[in-house]
Write a protein that holds these residues in place. Structure first.
Motif, PDB file in Angstrom:
ATOM      1  N   MET A 243       0.862  -1.188   0.000  1.00 25.73           N
ATOM      2  CA  MET A 243       0.000   0.000   0.000  1.00 25.73           C
ATOM      3  C   MET A 243       0.893   1.231   0.000  1.00 25.73           C
ATOM      4  N   GLN A 244       0.344   2.317  -0.508  1.00 24.39           N
ATOM      5  CA  GLN A 244       1.108   3.560  -0.572  1.00 24.39           C
ATOM      6  C   GLN A 244       1.018   4.325   0.750  1.00 24.39           C
ATOM      7  N   PRO A 245       2.142   4.889   1.200  1.00 23.84           N
ATOM      8  CA  PRO A 245       2.093   5.723   2.416  1.00 23.84           C
ATOM      9  C   PRO A 245       1.641   7.145   2.065  1.00 23.84           C
TER      10      PRO A 245
ATOM     11  N   LEU B 117      -4.657   4.457   7.092  1.00 18.52           N
ATOM     12  CA  LEU B 117      -5.345   3.671   6.056  1.00 18.52           C
ATOM     13  C   LEU B 117      -6.846   3.800   6.305  1.00 18.52           C
ATOM     14  N   HIS B 118      -7.646   3.441   5.323  1.00 13.14           N
ATOM     15  CA  HIS B 118      -9.101   3.517   5.499  1.00 13.14           C
ATOM     16  C   HIS B 118      -9.725   2.126   5.463  1.00 13.14           C
ATOM     17  N   LEU B 119     -11.024   2.084   5.728  1.00 13.69           N
ATOM     18  CA  LEU B 119     -11.698   0.790   5.850  1.00 13.69           C
ATOM     19  C   LEU B 119     -11.673  -0.017   4.549  1.00 13.69           C
ATOM     20  N   GLY B 120     -11.582   0.659   3.396  1.00 17.77           N
ATOM     21  CA  GLY B 120     -11.448  -0.054   2.113  1.00 17.77           C
ATOM     22  C   GLY B 120     -10.106  -0.763   2.034  1.00 17.77           C
ATOM     23  N   ASN B 121      -9.037  -0.078   2.428  1.00 17.53           N
ATOM     24  CA  ASN B 121      -7.705  -0.709   2.450  1.00 17.53           C
ATOM     25  C   ASN B 121      -7.710  -1.906   3.413  1.00 17.53           C
ATOM     26  N   TYR B 122      -8.416  -1.728   4.522  1.00 16.78           N
ATOM     27  CA  TYR B 122      -8.431  -2.755   5.573  1.00 16.78           C
ATOM     28  C   TYR B 122      -9.164  -4.014   5.094  1.00 16.78           C
TER      29      TYR B 122
ATOM     30  N   ASP C 141      -7.880   8.663 -14.683  1.00 20.41           N
ATOM     31  CA  ASP C 141      -8.634   9.354 -13.622  1.00 20.41           C
ATOM     32  C   ASP C 141      -7.752  10.362 -12.895  1.00 20.41           C
ATOM     33  N   LYS C 142      -6.584   9.875 -12.452  1.00 18.49           N
ATOM     34  CA  LYS C 142      -5.733  10.743 -11.620  1.00 18.49           C
ATOM     35  C   LYS C 142      -5.146  11.884 -12.443  1.00 18.49           C
ATOM     36  N   ALA C 143      -4.763  11.601 -13.691  1.00 17.12           N
ATOM     37  CA  ALA C 143      -4.205  12.654 -14.545  1.00 17.12           C
ATOM     38  C   ALA C 143      -5.296  13.671 -14.857  1.00 17.12           C
TER      39      ALA C 143
ATOM     40  N   VAL D 167      -5.519  -7.899  -3.736  1.00 13.45           N
ATOM     41  CA  VAL D 167      -5.806  -6.467  -3.937  1.00 13.45           C
ATOM     42  C   VAL D 167      -7.311  -6.253  -4.023  1.00 13.45           C
ATOM     43  N   GLY D 168      -7.703  -4.980  -4.022  1.00 14.84           N
ATOM     44  CA  GLY D 168      -9.095  -4.621  -4.276  1.00 14.84           C
ATOM     45  C   GLY D 168      -9.338  -4.567  -5.782  1.00 14.84           C
ATOM     46  N   GLU D 169     -10.623  -4.438  -6.128  1.00 14.01           N
ATOM     47  CA  GLU D 169     -11.042  -4.457  -7.531  1.00 14.01           C
ATOM     48  C   GLU D 169     -10.344  -3.370  -8.369  1.00 14.01           C
ATOM     49  N   ASP D 170     -10.036  -2.219  -7.740  1.00 20.09           N
ATOM     50  CA  ASP D 170      -9.438  -1.099  -8.486  1.00 20.09           C
ATOM     51  C   ASP D 170      -8.082  -1.453  -9.095  1.00 20.09           C
ATOM     52  N   GLN D 171      -7.451  -2.512  -8.593  1.00 23.28           N
ATOM     53  CA  GLN D 171      -6.112  -2.866  -9.095  1.00 23.28           C
ATOM     54  C   GLN D 171      -6.147  -3.967 -10.150  1.00 23.28           C
ATOM     55  N   ARG D 172      -7.346  -4.423 -10.528  1.00 25.50           N
ATOM     56  CA  ARG D 172      -7.443  -5.562 -11.455  1.00 25.50           C
ATOM     57  C   ARG D 172      -6.744  -5.265 -12.785  1.00 25.50           C
TER      58      ARG D 172
ATOM     59  N   LYS E 189     -14.619  -3.938  -3.209  1.00 33.68           N
ATOM     60  CA  LYS E 189     -14.799  -2.498  -3.368  1.00 33.68           C
ATOM     61  C   LYS E 189     -15.722  -1.985  -2.266  1.00 33.68           C
ATOM     62  N   ILE E 190     -15.122  -1.276  -1.338  1.00 32.29           N
ATOM     63  CA  ILE E 190     -15.894  -0.626  -0.278  1.00 32.29           C
ATOM     64  C   ILE E 190     -16.106   0.803  -0.761  1.00 32.29           C
ATOM     65  N   TYR E 191     -17.334   1.299  -0.592  1.00 33.24           N
ATOM     66  CA  TYR E 191     -17.675   2.610  -1.171  1.00 33.24           C
ATOM     67  C   TYR E 191     -17.642   3.726  -0.126  1.00 33.24           C
TER      68      TYR E 191
ATOM     69  N   ALA F  25     -18.892   5.899  -5.466  1.00 32.96           N
ATOM     70  CA  ALA F  25     -17.432   6.071  -5.623  1.00 32.96           C
ATOM     71  C   ALA F  25     -16.716   5.212  -4.594  1.00 32.96           C
ATOM     72  N   LYS F  26     -15.514   4.708  -4.947  1.00 35.07           N
ATOM     73  CA  LYS F  26     -14.815   3.870  -3.965  1.00 35.07           C
ATOM     74  C   LYS F  26     -14.300   4.725  -2.809  1.00 35.07           C
ATOM     75  N   MET F  27     -14.280   4.123  -1.621  1.00 38.61           N
ATOM     76  CA  MET F  27     -13.663   4.807  -0.486  1.00 38.61           C
ATOM     77  C   MET F  27     -12.201   4.985  -0.845  1.00 38.61           C
ATOM     78  N   SER F  28     -11.688   6.215  -0.703  1.00 37.72           N
ATOM     79  CA  SER F  28     -10.358   6.505  -1.229  1.00 37.72           C
ATOM     80  C   SER F  28      -9.623   7.503  -0.351  1.00 37.72           C
ATOM     81  N   LYS F  29      -8.297   7.315  -0.260  1.00 36.33           N
ATOM     82  CA  LYS F  29      -7.479   8.240   0.533  1.00 36.33           C
ATOM     83  C   LYS F  29      -7.559   9.650  -0.045  1.00 36.33           C
ATOM     84  N   SER F  30      -7.744   9.740  -1.356  1.00 37.28           N
ATOM     85  CA  SER F  30      -7.746  11.070  -1.966  1.00 37.28           C
ATOM     86  C   SER F  30      -9.163  11.593  -2.227  1.00 37.28           C
ATOM     87  N   ALA F  31     -10.145  11.115  -1.445  1.00 40.01           N
ATOM     88  CA  ALA F  31     -11.521  11.602  -1.606  1.00 40.01           C
ATOM     89  C   ALA F  31     -11.575  13.103  -1.315  1.00 40.01           C
TER      90      ALA F  31
HETATM   91  N1  AQP Z   1     -12.449   1.237  -1.461  1.00 38.59           N
HETATM   92  C1  AQP Z   1     -11.697   0.136  -1.499  1.00 38.59           C
HETATM   93  N2  AQP Z   1     -12.262  -1.069  -1.344  1.00 38.59           N
HETATM   94  C2  AQP Z   1     -11.499  -2.194  -1.365  1.00 38.59           C
HETATM   95  N3  AQP Z   1     -10.157  -2.192  -1.518  1.00 38.59           N
HETATM   96  C3  AQP Z   1      -9.551  -1.003  -1.664  1.00 38.59           C
HETATM   97  N4  AQP Z   1      -8.265  -0.639  -1.829  1.00 38.59           N
HETATM   98  C4  AQP Z   1      -8.187   0.707  -1.923  1.00 38.59           C
HETATM   99  N5  AQP Z   1      -9.408   1.252  -1.836  1.00 38.59           N
HETATM  100  C5  AQP Z   1     -10.286   0.221  -1.664  1.00 38.59           C
HETATM  101  C6  AQP Z   1      -7.135  -1.567  -1.854  1.00 38.59           C
HETATM  102  O1  AQP Z   1      -6.218  -1.166  -0.846  1.00 38.59           O
HETATM  103  C7  AQP Z   1      -4.893  -1.403  -1.277  1.00 38.59           C
HETATM  104  C8  AQP Z   1      -4.111  -0.107  -1.101  1.00 38.59           C
HETATM  105  O2  AQP Z   1      -3.766   0.466  -2.253  1.00 38.59           O
HETATM  106  P1  AQP Z   1      -3.005   1.834  -2.434  1.00 38.59           P
HETATM  107  O3  AQP Z   1      -2.358   2.304  -1.199  1.00 38.59           O
HETATM  108  O4  AQP Z   1      -2.188   1.663  -3.643  1.00 38.59           O
HETATM  109  O5  AQP Z   1      -4.170   2.832  -2.664  1.00 38.59           O
HETATM  110  P2  AQP Z   1      -5.158   2.952  -3.855  1.00 38.59           P
HETATM  111  O6  AQP Z   1      -5.528   1.666  -4.465  1.00 38.59           O
HETATM  112  O7  AQP Z   1      -4.638   3.973  -4.782  1.00 38.59           O
HETATM  113  O8  AQP Z   1      -6.460   3.415  -3.127  1.00 38.59           O
HETATM  114  P3  AQP Z   1      -6.667   4.513  -2.075  1.00 38.59           P
HETATM  115  O9  AQP Z   1      -6.242   4.036  -0.736  1.00 38.59           O
HETATM  116  O10 AQP Z   1      -8.066   4.872  -2.127  1.00 38.59           O
HETATM  117  O11 AQP Z   1      -5.744   5.723  -2.530  1.00 38.59           O
HETATM  118  P4  AQP Z   1      -6.001   6.780  -3.675  1.00 38.59           P
HETATM  119  O12 AQP Z   1      -6.951   7.759  -3.126  1.00 38.59           O
HETATM  120  O13 AQP Z   1      -4.634   7.355  -3.866  1.00 38.59           O
HETATM  121  O14 AQP Z   1      -6.535   6.099  -4.895  1.00 38.59           O
HETATM  122  C9  AQP Z   1      -4.983  -1.934  -2.709  1.00 38.59           C
HETATM  123  O15 AQP Z   1      -4.937  -3.347  -2.667  1.00 38.59           O
HETATM  124  C10 AQP Z   1      -6.341  -1.478  -3.147  1.00 38.59           C
HETATM  125  O16 AQP Z   1      -6.903  -2.310  -4.134  1.00 38.59           O
END
Ligand code: AQP
Length: 332
Positions: free
Chosen positions: A8-10, A15-20, A111-113, A146-151, A185-187, A194-200
């Protein structure tokens, strides 16, 4: 034992509940059956602007949360990506067999760009998935939790492994994604499409693992639901309630269909109250353990140094073989 790798990225203090649920809980389960490598991917974290002191602090905090979640350094190799120089070295080689168009199709980059604008988008953000492929392939990982976002990034990793093996001779294990459907995918609690995200944009829909319990409970009580009253799992028409049910199920171990029966005739307030109790019961001890690890940074750094030494052994073997296959003259 088959091998797993994940990271995971620092990029935030917590971390959030989606990462967990999407990652960390799976990592801890997998160390029972797999030879596990878990890293804090700090090289990835500098693809966006970050203050150096903050990055250093967050790297320790992320490692402390892995330990607090149950990653056991006696059984798993826990390390920081930048402590193993082979990640960046292999990424260069893989970048040279990645198509420009192929990298440009990655939706996370788009998305990020798109959000950052072209002036603030770095080449590092563009090549991020290539570095991620290097992270995985260096360790000959069989599976990547990993979560679905990394597929899509995993698909690219597989393509690169197959391409390299075909062009230069077997050097890499082709990894499988390990994605648990229920928690893939936790929302966001405020925007449950939208997915729960550190950069929400706003933090009120993101459950940070290190939030104070009363903050967590408040975020859950204010979660967006819908105008109906019925507690039913239906992602299309009831995304908010469905997300709450998924989280409840993951933490309570009760299947969603059972929860629908449990809550027949009850209201959203009952579901939210119970969920707040479940989440805070799980996260309060997690938070205390994390703070205890952070109280002793020297001990934490020792764990990370041991992990890096083990990781470097494996990574050096793979990289030496790759350099040989590519045709680099061996250094004497
Ligand atoms: N919402 C989520 N539901 C399930 N799994 C999730 N992951 C992230 N968000 C969810 C999984 O957590 C791991 C951490 O990945 P990361 O640190 O590379 O962060 P990320 O995927 O970019 O997602 P974040 O934490 O929401 O950060 P930002 O906001 O930068 O995109 C991965 O296994 C990811 O799939």
């Amino acid at each position: 034992r088959p091998r797993v790798l994940s990271g995971m990225q620092p990029t935030s203090d917590s971390l959030h509940l989606g990462n967990y649920l999407g990652a960390l809980v799976q990592w801890v389960a997998l160390q029972e059956t797999h030879d596990a490598f878990y890293c804090v991917v700090d090289l990835h974290a500098i693809t966006v602007d970050v203050d150096p002191a903050t990055l250093r602090e967050r790297t320790r905090r992320t490692a402390a949360q892995y330990l607090a979640g149950g990653v056991d350094p006696q059984r798993s190799t826990l390390f920081v990506q930048s402590h193993v120089p082979q990640h960046a070295e292999l990424a260069w080689v893989l970048g040279c067999i990645t198509g420009f168009g192929e990298a440009g199709r990655m939706t996370q980059f788009k998305d990020k760009a798109g959000k950052a604008g072209s002036d603030r988008t770095t080449v590092g953000l563009f090549t991020y998935p290539v570095l991620m492929a290097a992270d995985i392939l260096l360790y000959q990982a069989d599976a990547v939790p990993v979560g679905e976002d990394q597929r899509q990034h995993l698909e690219l990793t597989r393509d690169l492994a197959i391409r390299f093996n075909g062009r230069f001779g077997e050097a890499f294990t082709v990894p499988e994604p390990f994605i648990v459907k229920e928690t893939a995918k936790i929302y966001d609690l405020q925007d449950p499409t939208a997915k729960m995200s550190k950069s929400a944009a706003t933090l009120s829909g993101v459950i940070d693992l290190l939030d104070e319990p009363k903050v967590t409970a408040k975020k859950i009580r204010s979660a967006v639901t819908d105008a109906e009253r019925e507690i039913r799992y239906d992602v299309e028409t009831k995304p908010g309630v469905s997300n709450l049910l998924s989280i409840h199920s993951a933490l309570s171990g009760r299947p969603v269909e059972t929860l629908e029966k449990d809550y027949a005739g009850k209201g959203y307030g009952d579901l939210k109250g119970d969920l707040a109790d479940l989440v805070t019961t799980e996260l309060s001890p997690f938070r205390e353990r994390t703070l205890a690890y952070l109280d002793d940074p020297a001990a934490l750094d020792d764990v990370l140094a041991d992990g890096a030494a083990k990781a470097r052994d494996v990574a050096a073997t793979t990289l030496a073989q790759v350099y040989d296959r590519v045709g680099f003259l061996s250094a004497r």
